[in-house]
Motif scaffolding. Structure first.
Motif, PDB file in Angstrom:
ATOM      1  N   LEU A 128       0.834  -1.208   0.000  1.00  0.00           N
ATOM      2  CA  LEU A 128       0.000   0.000   0.000  1.00  0.00           C
ATOM      3  C   LEU A 128       0.866   1.254   0.000  1.00  0.00           C
ATOM      4  CD1 LEU A 128      -2.622  -1.244   2.596  1.00  0.00           C
ATOM      5  CD2 LEU A 128      -3.124  -0.687   0.228  1.00  0.00           C
ATOM      6  N   THR A 129       2.031   1.177  -0.589  1.00  0.00           N
ATOM      7  CA  THR A 129       2.979   2.291  -0.575  1.00  0.00           C
ATOM      8  C   THR A 129       2.394   3.512  -1.281  1.00  0.00           C
ATOM      9  OG1 THR A 129       4.803   0.720  -0.636  1.00  0.00           O
ATOM     10  CG2 THR A 129       5.302   2.994  -1.254  1.00  0.00           C
ATOM     11  N   ALA A 130       2.657   4.712  -0.706  1.00  0.00           N
ATOM     12  CA  ALA A 130       2.315   6.007  -1.316  1.00  0.00           C
ATOM     13  C   ALA A 130       0.836   6.116  -1.645  1.00  0.00           C
ATOM     14  CB  ALA A 130       3.146   6.233  -2.567  1.00  0.00           C
ATOM     15  N   ASN A 131      -0.007   5.811  -0.653  1.00  0.00           N
ATOM     16  CA  ASN A 131      -1.437   6.075  -0.748  1.00  0.00           C
ATOM     17  C   ASN A 131      -1.793   7.185   0.240  1.00  0.00           C
ATOM     18  OD1 ASN A 131      -3.221   4.099  -2.565  1.00  0.00           O
ATOM     19  ND2 ASN A 131      -1.451   2.936  -1.846  1.00  0.00           N
ATOM     20  N   PHE A 132      -3.040   7.251   0.635  1.00  0.00           N
ATOM     21  CA  PHE A 132      -3.486   8.316   1.546  1.00  0.00           C
ATOM     22  C   PHE A 132      -4.186   7.711   2.759  1.00  0.00           C
ATOM     23  CE2 PHE A 132      -3.244  10.107  -2.678  1.00  0.00           C
ATOM     24  CZ  PHE A 132      -2.569  11.302  -2.476  1.00  0.00           C
ATOM     25  N   ILE A 133      -3.624   6.629   3.284  1.00  0.00           N
ATOM     26  CA  ILE A 133      -4.219   5.949   4.428  1.00  0.00           C
ATOM     27  C   ILE A 133      -3.928   6.766   5.682  1.00  0.00           C
ATOM     28  CG2 ILE A 133      -4.220   3.854   5.814  1.00  0.00           C
ATOM     29  CD1 ILE A 133      -3.445   2.319   3.307  1.00  0.00           C
ATOM     30  N   VAL A 154       4.673   2.523   3.620  1.00  0.00           N
ATOM     31  CA  VAL A 154       5.555   3.695   3.471  1.00  0.00           C
ATOM     32  C   VAL A 154       4.896   4.720   2.557  1.00  0.00           C
ATOM     33  CG1 VAL A 154       7.803   4.463   2.643  1.00  0.00           C
ATOM     34  CG2 VAL A 154       7.583   2.260   3.799  1.00  0.00           C
ATOM     35  N   GLY A 155       5.012   5.996   2.924  1.00  0.00           N
ATOM     36  CA  GLY A 155       4.463   7.065   2.097  1.00  0.00           C
ATOM     37  C   GLY A 155       3.025   7.398   2.389  1.00  0.00           C
ATOM     38  N   ASN A 156       2.409   6.796   3.412  1.00  0.00           N
ATOM     39  CA  ASN A 156       1.043   7.114   3.815  1.00  0.00           C
ATOM     40  C   ASN A 156       1.064   8.077   5.002  1.00  0.00           C
ATOM     41  OD1 ASN A 156      -1.104   5.194   2.364  1.00  0.00           O
ATOM     42  ND2 ASN A 156       0.801   4.043   2.643  1.00  0.00           N
ATOM     43  N   PRO A 157       0.036   8.887   5.159  1.00  0.00           N
ATOM     44  CA  PRO A 157       0.013   9.823   6.302  1.00  0.00           C
ATOM     45  C   PRO A 157       0.075   9.136   7.655  1.00  0.00           C
ATOM     46  CG  PRO A 157      -1.640  10.429   4.661  1.00  0.00           C
ATOM     47  CD  PRO A 157      -1.101   9.105   4.252  1.00  0.00           C
ATOM     48  N   CYS A 158      -0.408   7.906   7.749  1.00  0.00           N
ATOM     49  CA  CYS A 158      -0.434   7.226   9.036  1.00  0.00           C
ATOM     50  C   CYS A 158       0.968   6.897   9.549  1.00  0.00           C
ATOM     51  CB  CYS A 158      -1.276   5.950   8.941  1.00  0.00           C
ATOM     52  SG  CYS A 158      -0.616   4.711   7.791  1.00  0.00           S
ATOM     53  N   LYS A 183       9.055 -11.977   9.301  1.00  0.00           N
ATOM     54  CA  LYS A 183       7.901 -11.200   8.873  1.00  0.00           C
ATOM     55  C   LYS A 183       8.325  -9.737   8.868  1.00  0.00           C
ATOM     56  CE  LYS A 183       5.721 -15.024   8.792  1.00  0.00           C
ATOM     57  NZ  LYS A 183       4.408 -15.345   9.290  1.00  0.00           N
ATOM     58  N   TYR A 184       7.795  -8.974   7.896  1.00  0.00           N
ATOM     59  CA  TYR A 184       8.318  -7.635   7.661  1.00  0.00           C
ATOM     60  C   TYR A 184       7.194  -6.601   7.673  1.00  0.00           C
ATOM     61  CZ  TYR A 184      12.448 -10.187   6.103  1.00  0.00           C
ATOM     62  OH  TYR A 184      13.540 -11.022   6.039  1.00  0.00           O
ATOM     63  N   LEU A 185       7.544  -5.429   8.157  1.00  0.00           N
ATOM     64  CA  LEU A 185       6.699  -4.246   8.080  1.00  0.00           C
ATOM     65  C   LEU A 185       7.526  -3.136   7.459  1.00  0.00           C
ATOM     66  CD1 LEU A 185       4.165  -2.583   8.668  1.00  0.00           C
ATOM     67  CD2 LEU A 185       5.041  -2.183  10.971  1.00  0.00           C
ATOM     68  N   ASP A 186       7.110  -2.676   6.267  1.00  0.00           N
ATOM     69  CA  ASP A 186       7.845  -1.644   5.527  1.00  0.00           C
ATOM     70  C   ASP A 186       9.283  -2.082   5.256  1.00  0.00           C
ATOM     71  OD1 ASP A 186       5.562  -0.136   5.639  1.00  0.00           O
ATOM     72  OD2 ASP A 186       6.202   0.982   7.418  1.00  0.00           O
ATOM     73  N   SER A 187       9.445  -3.329   4.854  1.00  0.00           N
ATOM     74  CA  SER A 187      10.739  -3.917   4.486  1.00  0.00           C
ATOM     75  C   SER A 187      11.700  -4.027   5.665  1.00  0.00           C
ATOM     76  CB  SER A 187      11.408  -3.103   3.358  1.00  0.00           C
ATOM     77  OG  SER A 187      10.598  -3.117   2.200  1.00  0.00           O
ATOM     78  N   LYS A 188      11.223  -3.802   6.862  1.00  0.00           N
ATOM     79  CA  LYS A 188      12.067  -3.925   8.043  1.00  0.00           C
ATOM     80  C   LYS A 188      11.580  -5.105   8.864  1.00  0.00           C
ATOM     81  CE  LYS A 188      13.829  -1.391  12.038  1.00  0.00           C
ATOM     82  NZ  LYS A 188      13.769  -0.131  12.814  1.00  0.00           N
ATOM     83  N   GLU A 189      12.482  -5.987   9.187  1.00  0.00           N
ATOM     84  CA  GLU A 189      12.117  -7.209   9.903  1.00  0.00           C
ATOM     85  C   GLU A 189      11.684  -6.896  11.323  1.00  0.00           C
ATOM     86  OE1 GLU A 189      13.995 -11.668  10.666  1.00  0.00           O
ATOM     87  OE2 GLU A 189      15.189 -10.072   9.764  1.00  0.00           O
ATOM     88  N   ILE A 190      10.652  -7.609  11.764  1.00  0.00           N
ATOM     89  CA  ILE A 190      10.128  -7.437  13.121  1.00  0.00           C
ATOM     90  C   ILE A 190      10.872  -8.388  14.055  1.00  0.00           C
ATOM     91  CG2 ILE A 190       8.074  -7.582  14.575  1.00  0.00           C
ATOM     92  CD1 ILE A 190       6.408  -7.100  12.075  1.00  0.00           C
ATOM     93  N   GLU A 191      11.531  -7.812  15.040  1.00  0.00           N
ATOM     94  CA  GLU A 191      12.278  -8.626  15.990  1.00  0.00           C
ATOM     95  C   GLU A 191      11.387  -9.042  17.153  1.00  0.00           C
ATOM     96  OE1 GLU A 191      15.672  -6.398  17.135  1.00  0.00           O
ATOM     97  OE2 GLU A 191      16.564  -6.397  15.108  1.00  0.00           O
ATOM     98  N   ARG A 192      11.823 -10.060  17.847  1.00  0.00           N
ATOM     99  CA  ARG A 192      11.037 -10.594  18.960  1.00  0.00           C
ATOM    100  C   ARG A 192      10.914  -9.567  20.083  1.00  0.00           C
ATOM    101  NH1 ARG A 192      10.298 -15.941  19.731  1.00  0.00           N
ATOM    102  NH2 ARG A 192      12.144 -16.362  18.456  1.00  0.00           N
ATOM    103  N   SER A 193      11.992  -8.883  20.375  1.00  0.00           N
ATOM    104  CA  SER A 193      11.961  -7.880  21.455  1.00  0.00           C
ATOM    105  C   SER A 193      11.019  -6.735  21.120  1.00  0.00           C
ATOM    106  CB  SER A 193      13.372  -7.351  21.703  1.00  0.00           C
ATOM    107  OG  SER A 193      13.895  -6.760  20.516  1.00  0.00           O
ATOM    108  N   GLU A 194      10.965  -6.371  19.820  1.00  0.00           N
ATOM    109  CA  GLU A 194      10.073  -5.287  19.396  1.00  0.00           C
ATOM    110  C   GLU A 194       8.618  -5.692  19.586  1.00  0.00           C
ATOM    111  OE1 GLU A 194       9.218  -2.463  15.450  1.00  0.00           O
ATOM    112  OE2 GLU A 194      10.480  -4.264  15.317  1.00  0.00           O
ATOM    113  N   ARG A 195       8.317  -6.951  19.330  1.00  0.00           N
ATOM    114  CA  ARG A 195       6.955  -7.437  19.521  1.00  0.00           C
ATOM    115  C   ARG A 195       6.551  -7.377  20.988  1.00  0.00           C
ATOM    116  NH1 ARG A 195       3.051  -8.858  16.155  1.00  0.00           N
ATOM    117  NH2 ARG A 195       4.580  -9.868  14.818  1.00  0.00           N
TER     118      ARG A 195
END
Length: 505
Positions: A128-133, A154-158, A183-195
């Motif tokens: 959903l890159t560069a939309n208006f979410i 990436v590129g959304n107002p949210c 598993k990735y969010l915006d091409s960045k891997e989600i680490e266990r500690s972040e979860r």
């Protein structure tokens, strides 16, 4: 007059021929325009699948100026990969029945919230890159897509909201880390500690997100009002220019409708005027926010200018004078508009003319139109005229045309009206054995002489002057057997003795 569309919110009429009218955060399009997904478009994009759409698994519909997403869930049930980036789609819809869909790319569109994806059971990647979410809470609808691995916002107002990443990581539990596949969010891997950290502060982060969403929605409401006001001003300015140009009172007046037919020609003459240059400069230099409405407005403006240029090119083509095929005196001229090579052969043996026209090898025969007349032949090749005057009259009804299977050339056979008599070589019936070899060599060396004879001068022997046979009997007591004596007939000047013709009785 071009059809008009009415905005459902403000009631403003827009006269764009292919209009897609803004109604809040959605877009209303008329059916049959190029802005919807059509079956013809899908088949053309399914060339890799022999243009079959029922078994299609991957299709790319990017940069097609699509403003409404529909029919794909009915035509292509087996889709696994769907590319829809760089269009004008305002809403995700009509894809919920694509059970096998694994990758959906709707980047660079006008989407403002995530919705209608619960039925995509096999969805693994969503771009959903560069939309208006701006409604980040709409990401909660992706909880039902349990196989989702990668999400791009990436590129959304949210993404500018405080706590955006923590909220998404805590909301979508399926985006969790499994070694060796992450598993990735915006091409960045989600680490266990972040979860773990995101889940600890989830209630606080969620409250902050709600407050920022409300502020963003108020901002969007003002942007919509500003966009409607700007479109209304532009419409009024255009109407005033029309009134000043043509001296009309109202665009709905009778005079406006009567003169609308000549409007295209007048616009051609005044296309690159000072007013048009000023309008272009004002439009592109005016500061505007980056919103779905501004994208639509820019697209419509570019489309309007492009359509005006196409009308100018089309009118220039229409104004091009047609070639003269027949003069005022009735003289037929030779014309070769398609600039094709050709040859005209006089086949005296078969008494016909043969035209060999070097048309394009892969040209469809349905694009050829052949017209044979007694004195000329005319061939239309993709609408371009080839005309050739014949040296002698032919029979149109007996003419035939065919395409060469090797070269693709058009071959037209045209029988002549006048018959040509060809002289045959006569061989003596009594040939000496000693002269047989000499005679064979001489007959081989000689060619058949072709002789054209005027039928008016050709004459046959006068049968009324043929002397009848006389009977001669012997004298004396013994009567002899009657003897037939045929007098030699004096041959006329034009008479030719043909031994193959039986004698007259």
């Amino acid at each position: 007059m071009s059809p008009r569309c009415k905005c459902a919110d403000c009631g403003i009429l827009f006269s764009c021929s292919k209009i897609a009218v803004c109604t809040g955060n959605t877009v209303t399009t008329r059916p049959g325009t190029r802005y919807t997904v059509t079956e013809d478009l899908v088949r053309r994009r399914a060339e890799h699948n022999n243009c079959e759409i029922f078994s299609l698994e991957e299709i790319s519909l990017h940069q097609q100026e699509i403003e409404k997403l529909e029919y794909l869930d009915k035509w292509c049930r087996d889709l696994k990969i769907l590319y829809l980036q760089n269009n004008l789609i305002p809403k995700i819809e009509n894809v919920g029945k694509l059970k096998k869909l694994e990758y959906l790319n709707v980047a660079l569109n006008n989407i403002e919230r995530i919705e209608n994806l619960e039925g995509c059971e096999e969805l693994k990647k969503l771009d959903l890159t560069a939309n208006f979410i701006g409604e980040l809470s709409s990401v909660e609808t992706l909880k039902y897509n349990i196989h989702l691995k990668e999400l791009f916002l990436v590129g959304n107002p949210c993404t500018e909201f405080e706590g955006y990443r923590q909220f998404v990581v805590a909301t979508l539990h399926q985006l969790k880390f499994f070694f060796p596949f992450g598993k990735y969010l915006d091409s960045k891997e989600i680490e266990r500690s972040e979860r773990i950290q995101a889940l600890q502060y989830y209630p606080e982060v969620k409250q902050k997100i709600r407050e920022q969403e409300q502020a963003y929605l108020l901002k969007r409401a003002k942007e919509k009002e500003e966009a409607q006001r700007r479109m209304h001003e532009r419409k009024n300015r255009k109407e005033k220019q029309m009134e000043a140009k043509y001296g009309l009172d109202s665009p709905d007046s009778l005079q406006y409708k009567e003169n609308h037919q000549t409007e295209g020609k007048r616009e051609e003459q005044t296309w690159r005027t000072v007013q048009d240059d000023e309008e272009d400069r004002r439009f592109w230099e005016e500061p505007t926010p980056y919103t779905p409405e501004s994208r639509l407005e820019t697209h419509r403006y570019i489309e309007e200018k492009r359509k005006a240029k196409d009308n100018i090119r089309g009118s220039k083509k229409r104004e091009k004078p047609l070639p003269t095929l027949v003069t005022a005196e009735g003289k037929v001229l030779n014309v070769n508009m398609p600039k094709l090579h050709f040859s005209l052969k006089d086949d005296e043996e078969n008494n016909q003319f043969i035209l060999d026209l070097a048309v394009y090898r892969h040209l469809d025969t349905s694009l050829l139109d052949i017209d044979v007349q007694p004195t000329y032949i005319r061939v239309l090749v993709k609408g371009k005229t080839f005309q050739l005057v014949l040296p002698e009259e032919v029979k149109p009804d007996s003419s035939s045309a065919k395409r060469s299977q090797t070269t693709g050339h058009l071959v037209v056979s045209m029988p002549k009206v006048k018959d040509t008599i060809l002289a045959k070589q006569k061989l003596s019936t009594s040939v000496k054995p000693s002269d047989s070899n000499t005679m064979q060599k001489s007959t081989r060396s000689k060619q058949v002489e072709k002789l054209e004879v005027d039928p008016s001068k050709y004459s046959f022997p006068d049968v009324t002057k043929i002397i009848p046979e006389k009977e001669r009997t012997g004298q004396g007591p013994i009567k002899l057997q009657p003897e037939k004596i045929t007098e030699t007939m004096k041959s006329s000047v034009d008479f030719e003795n043909n031994e193959e013709v039986p004698p007259l009785i």
